[in-house]
Motif scaffolding. Structure first.
Motif, PDB file in Angstrom:
ATOM      1  N   THR A 120      -2.536   3.242   7.219  1.00 19.74           N
ATOM      2  CA  THR A 120      -1.368   4.105   7.375  1.00 19.74           C
ATOM      3  C   THR A 120      -0.608   3.744   8.652  1.00 19.74           C
ATOM      4  OG1 THR A 120      -2.635   5.837   6.287  1.00 19.74           O
ATOM      5  CG2 THR A 120      -0.592   6.497   7.374  1.00 19.74           C
ATOM      6  N   HIS A 121       0.704   3.572   8.518  1.00 22.47           N
ATOM      7  CA  HIS A 121       1.513   2.999   9.603  1.00 22.47           C
ATOM      8  C   HIS A 121       1.968   4.079  10.583  1.00 22.47           C
ATOM      9  CE1 HIS A 121       3.603  -0.282  11.414  1.00 22.47           C
ATOM     10  NE2 HIS A 121       4.812   0.228  11.205  1.00 22.47           N
ATOM     11  N   TRP A 122       0.987   4.612  11.325  1.00 19.77           N
ATOM     12  CA  TRP A 122       1.256   5.726  12.224  1.00 19.77           C
ATOM     13  C   TRP A 122       2.309   5.418  13.275  1.00 19.77           C
ATOM     14  CZ3 TRP A 122      -0.356   9.708   9.876  1.00 19.77           C
ATOM     15  CH2 TRP A 122      -1.605   9.761   9.230  1.00 19.77           C
ATOM     16  N   PHE A 124      -8.005   8.204   4.149  1.00 19.48           N
ATOM     17  CA  PHE A 124      -7.351   7.299   5.088  1.00 19.48           C
ATOM     18  C   PHE A 124      -8.306   6.160   5.410  1.00 19.48           C
ATOM     19  CE2 PHE A 124      -5.376  11.427   6.319  1.00 19.48           C
ATOM     20  CZ  PHE A 124      -4.036  11.101   6.155  1.00 19.48           C
ATOM     21  N   ASP A 125      -7.749   5.004   5.763  1.00 21.60           N
ATOM     22  CA  ASP A 125      -8.578   3.946   6.333  1.00 21.60           C
ATOM     23  C   ASP A 125      -7.738   3.049   7.217  1.00 21.60           C
ATOM     24  OD1 ASP A 125      -7.363   1.847   4.861  1.00 21.60           O
ATOM     25  OD2 ASP A 125      -8.911   1.840   3.321  1.00 21.60           O
ATOM     26  N   TYR A 126      -8.396   2.122   7.906  1.00 13.94           N
ATOM     27  CA  TYR A 126      -7.697   1.218   8.808  1.00 13.94           C
ATOM     28  C   TYR A 126      -8.597   0.041   9.131  1.00 13.94           C
ATOM     29  CZ  TYR A 126     -10.497   3.939  12.160  1.00 13.94           C
ATOM     30  OH  TYR A 126     -11.527   4.578  12.808  1.00 13.94           O
ATOM     31  N   SER A 165      -2.985  -1.664  16.129  1.00 13.88           N
ATOM     32  CA  SER A 165      -2.127  -0.710  16.840  1.00 13.88           C
ATOM     33  C   SER A 165      -2.405   0.730  16.432  1.00 13.88           C
ATOM     34  CB  SER A 165      -0.652  -1.044  16.607  1.00 13.88           C
ATOM     35  OG  SER A 165      -0.288  -0.863  15.244  1.00 13.88           O
ATOM     36  N   TYR A 166      -3.165   0.930  15.361  1.00 12.73           N
ATOM     37  CA  TYR A 166      -3.476   2.290  14.909  1.00 12.73           C
ATOM     38  C   TYR A 166      -4.727   2.867  15.580  1.00 12.73           C
ATOM     39  CZ  TYR A 166      -0.770   0.369  10.947  1.00 12.73           C
ATOM     40  OH  TYR A 166       0.166  -0.247  10.163  1.00 12.73           O
TER      41      TYR A 166
END
Length: 311
Positions: free
Chosen positions: A215-217, A250-252, A260-261
């Protein structure tokens, strides 16, 4: 290599326009079948392609769950994508169904229009939470970097109306699907992760589940004292729907843009806990070494798919 053959399937009235659906048959390793609408009519957004993926054992005599996905041109066929990568949605979903790990579902894949993608997918209400000074500064920085974004043209509310008021009624009418929120999910990555989160919050009576990968926070590129992530978290704190009948994933990764997240992920965990979500109806998973690409998302999409439709 996947070869897709286009065959005219059907056409019929949809409002004042005609939808022409084409059947994409497989002559390679394509799993299942795709019915393509080349120009799905809309009064809300620019016309675009919508693909409907049906599993190999698809039959009109049973009902299916529905997964709505963004960036539809990136999901099935790497031979036609800009970076020669794909999510392999057809292969992964087929394998999960064959192994009886998930309830059967179809996928509605909504294509993006590259030059409009950021405006279509950037959630409008979180942006409106930013101060006037920050909005002006952001727009200056965006113009300097020649980033394809105009804050005055954020169109995500209309993009969601397109899905909810135009695409979903067509799907519900055309295919043997469950129409209730507990059988209806939405999923995407990066900006697609943001809009999937936004869809769950704005339309909890339509979508019971959402999966948001990478997710592009940061909104654009990250910078010091970036106010954008907190605008999303403020919005989530107020609008994340009831955990009793909703779930969110959610994941990253930890490499390239996903790095950057990392400094913001603790806020996601805090909000999920504060809103009453548990491990049974929420996830925020870290994938060490994975980057911001279709190849990385492809490796793990079985996890959110199982989360959304697990038996």
């Amino acid at each position: 290599m996947k070869k897709l053959i286009f065959l005219l399937l059907s056409s019929f009235a949809f409002g004042q326009d005609n939808i022409h659906s084409h059947n994409l048959e497989n002559s390679g390793n394509f799993e299942g079948k795709i019915e393509r609408i080349n120009s799905f009519p809309s009064q809300f957004i620019v016309t675009r392609t919508v693909d409907v993926w049906l599993p190999k054992a698809y039959t009109a005599t049973k009902k299916y769950n529905v997964l709505y996905m963004h960036d539809g041109q990136m999901l099935f066929d790497a031979t036609t994508t800009w970076n020669n990568q794909e999510w392999k949605v057809d292969e992964v979903a087929s394998k999960l169904m064959e192994e009886n790990k998930v309830n059967d579902f179809i996928v509605v894949a909504i294509w993006n229009i590259p030059e409009l993608r950021h405006m279509d997918l950037y959630p409008k209400k979180p942006y409106d939470l930013l101060s006037k000074a920050w909005k002006e500064r952001l727009q200056d920085e965006i113009q300097k970097s020649h980033f394809p974004f105009d804050a005055t043209k954020i169109n995500s509310d209309n993009y969601l109306k397109f899905i909810v008021e135009e695409v979903k009624p067509y799907i519900d009418k055309t295919y043997p699907v469950y129409t209730t929120p507990n059988h209806t999910a939405i999923m995407g990555s990066s900006m697609g992760g943001l809009i999937s989160m936004y869809a769950l919050c704005e339309y909890p009576e339509v979508f019971g589940k959402a999966a948001c990968l990478s997710t592009h926070w940061v909104g654009f590129l990250d910078f010091e004292n970036n106010p954008i992530p907190e605008s999303f978290f403020r919005y989530l704190t107020k609008n994340l729907p009831n955990p009793k009948n909703h779930s969110i994933y959610f994941d990253y990764g930890t490499a390239t843009l996903d790095a950057s997240y990392l400094k913001y992920e603790y806020r996601v965990d805090e909000i999920l806990k504060e809103k009453g979500y548990t491990d049974s109806n929420s996830k925020n998973l870290k994938f060490e070494g994975e980057n911001h690409s279709e190849n990385s998302w492809q490796k793990r999409i079985h996890i959110p798919m199982e989360f959304l439709f697990k038996k």
